[in-house]
Design a protein around this motif. Sequence first.
Motif, PDB file in Angstrom:
ATOM      1  N   LEU A  20       0.844  -1.187   0.000  1.00  0.00           N
ATOM      2  CA  LEU A  20       0.000   0.000   0.000  1.00  0.00           C
ATOM      3  C   LEU A  20       0.880   1.238   0.000  1.00  0.00           C
ATOM      4  N   ARG A  21       0.629   2.110  -0.933  1.00  0.00           N
ATOM      5  CA  ARG A  21       1.363   3.370  -0.992  1.00  0.00           C
ATOM      6  C   ARG A  21       0.353   4.494  -1.055  1.00  0.00           C
ATOM      7  N   TYR A  22       0.706   5.596  -0.463  1.00  0.00           N
ATOM      8  CA  TYR A  22      -0.196   6.734  -0.402  1.00  0.00           C
ATOM      9  C   TYR A  22       0.425   7.944  -1.072  1.00  0.00           C
ATOM     10  N   ILE A  23      -0.435   8.774  -1.607  1.00  0.00           N
ATOM     11  CA  ILE A  23      -0.031  10.102  -2.015  1.00  0.00           C
ATOM     12  C   ILE A  23      -0.410  10.990  -0.840  1.00  0.00           C
ATOM     13  N   TRP A  24       0.578  11.573  -0.193  1.00  0.00           N
ATOM     14  CA  TRP A  24       0.356  12.337   1.023  1.00  0.00           C
ATOM     15  C   TRP A  24       0.065  13.794   0.705  1.00  0.00           C
ATOM     16  N   SER A  45      -9.594   7.662  14.372  1.00  0.00           N
ATOM     17  CA  SER A  45     -10.697   7.668  13.401  1.00  0.00           C
ATOM     18  C   SER A  45     -10.364   6.840  12.168  1.00  0.00           C
ATOM     19  N   GLY A  46      -9.214   6.168  12.173  1.00  0.00           N
ATOM     20  CA  GLY A  46      -8.848   5.278  11.073  1.00  0.00           C
ATOM     21  C   GLY A  46      -8.109   5.941   9.925  1.00  0.00           C
ATOM     22  N   ILE A  47      -7.583   7.136  10.140  1.00  0.00           N
ATOM     23  CA  ILE A  47      -6.855   7.852   9.092  1.00  0.00           C
ATOM     24  C   ILE A  47      -5.364   7.780   9.397  1.00  0.00           C
ATOM     25  N   LYS A  48      -4.590   7.302   8.454  1.00  0.00           N
ATOM     26  CA  LYS A  48      -3.140   7.250   8.619  1.00  0.00           C
ATOM     27  C   LYS A  48      -2.580   8.669   8.629  1.00  0.00           C
ATOM     28  N   ARG A  71       4.751  19.368  10.459  1.00  0.00           N
ATOM     29  CA  ARG A  71       3.833  19.310   9.325  1.00  0.00           C
ATOM     30  C   ARG A  71       3.064  17.998   9.407  1.00  0.00           C
ATOM     31  N   VAL A  72       1.738  18.097   9.360  1.00  0.00           N
ATOM     32  CA  VAL A  72       0.866  16.934   9.485  1.00  0.00           C
ATOM     33  C   VAL A  72       0.379  16.563   8.088  1.00  0.00           C
ATOM     34  N   PHE A  73       0.682  15.337   7.661  1.00  0.00           N
ATOM     35  CA  PHE A  73       0.268  14.839   6.357  1.00  0.00           C
ATOM     36  C   PHE A  73      -0.721  13.694   6.520  1.00  0.00           C
ATOM     37  N   LYS A  80     -10.222  15.501   2.916  1.00  0.00           N
ATOM     38  CA  LYS A  80     -11.483  16.173   3.288  1.00  0.00           C
ATOM     39  C   LYS A  80     -12.051  15.609   4.578  1.00  0.00           C
ATOM     40  N   GLU A  81     -11.968  14.303   4.729  1.00  0.00           N
ATOM     41  CA  GLU A  81     -12.474  13.656   5.946  1.00  0.00           C
ATOM     42  C   GLU A  81     -11.682  14.115   7.174  1.00  0.00           C
ATOM     43  N   ALA A  82     -10.360  14.216   7.020  1.00  0.00           N
ATOM     44  CA  ALA A  82      -9.510  14.661   8.135  1.00  0.00           C
ATOM     45  C   ALA A  82      -9.842  16.097   8.528  1.00  0.00           C
ATOM     46  N   LYS A  83     -10.032  16.964   7.532  1.00  0.00           N
ATOM     47  CA  LYS A  83     -10.399  18.354   7.830  1.00  0.00           C
ATOM     48  C   LYS A  83     -11.729  18.422   8.558  1.00  0.00           C
TER      49      LYS A  83
END
Length: 90
Positions: A20-24, A45-48, A71-73, A80-83
């Motif tokens: 699994l790779r993410y675009i941060w 809340s389940g967000i990396k 810096r929080v990524f 949007k969910e994190a915001k």
Amino acid sequence: MKPKNSKKKLNKNQKRRPTLRYIWSLLLRTNPQEGEIIRGKLESSGIKVRLEQEAIGKISGFTLNGLGETRVFVPKSRLKEAKKILQINF
């Protein structure tokens, strides 16, 4: 001497899991202590979350004109969910 193959052999019933790779995406910039609180809230809340911080912030424990800030990524797909989570809780 031959180098060992790093891939582990699997049984016929096992499957390889994709990496699994993410675009941060940058969520916000803050002080180190608040960054840790935000990470805890989002991860619960389940967000990396990935925190990046300059060494001076770790040593001194404070920020000054952006020096030492955290810096929080979060993954771009969950930005949007994190915001929304932080807007409700902070």
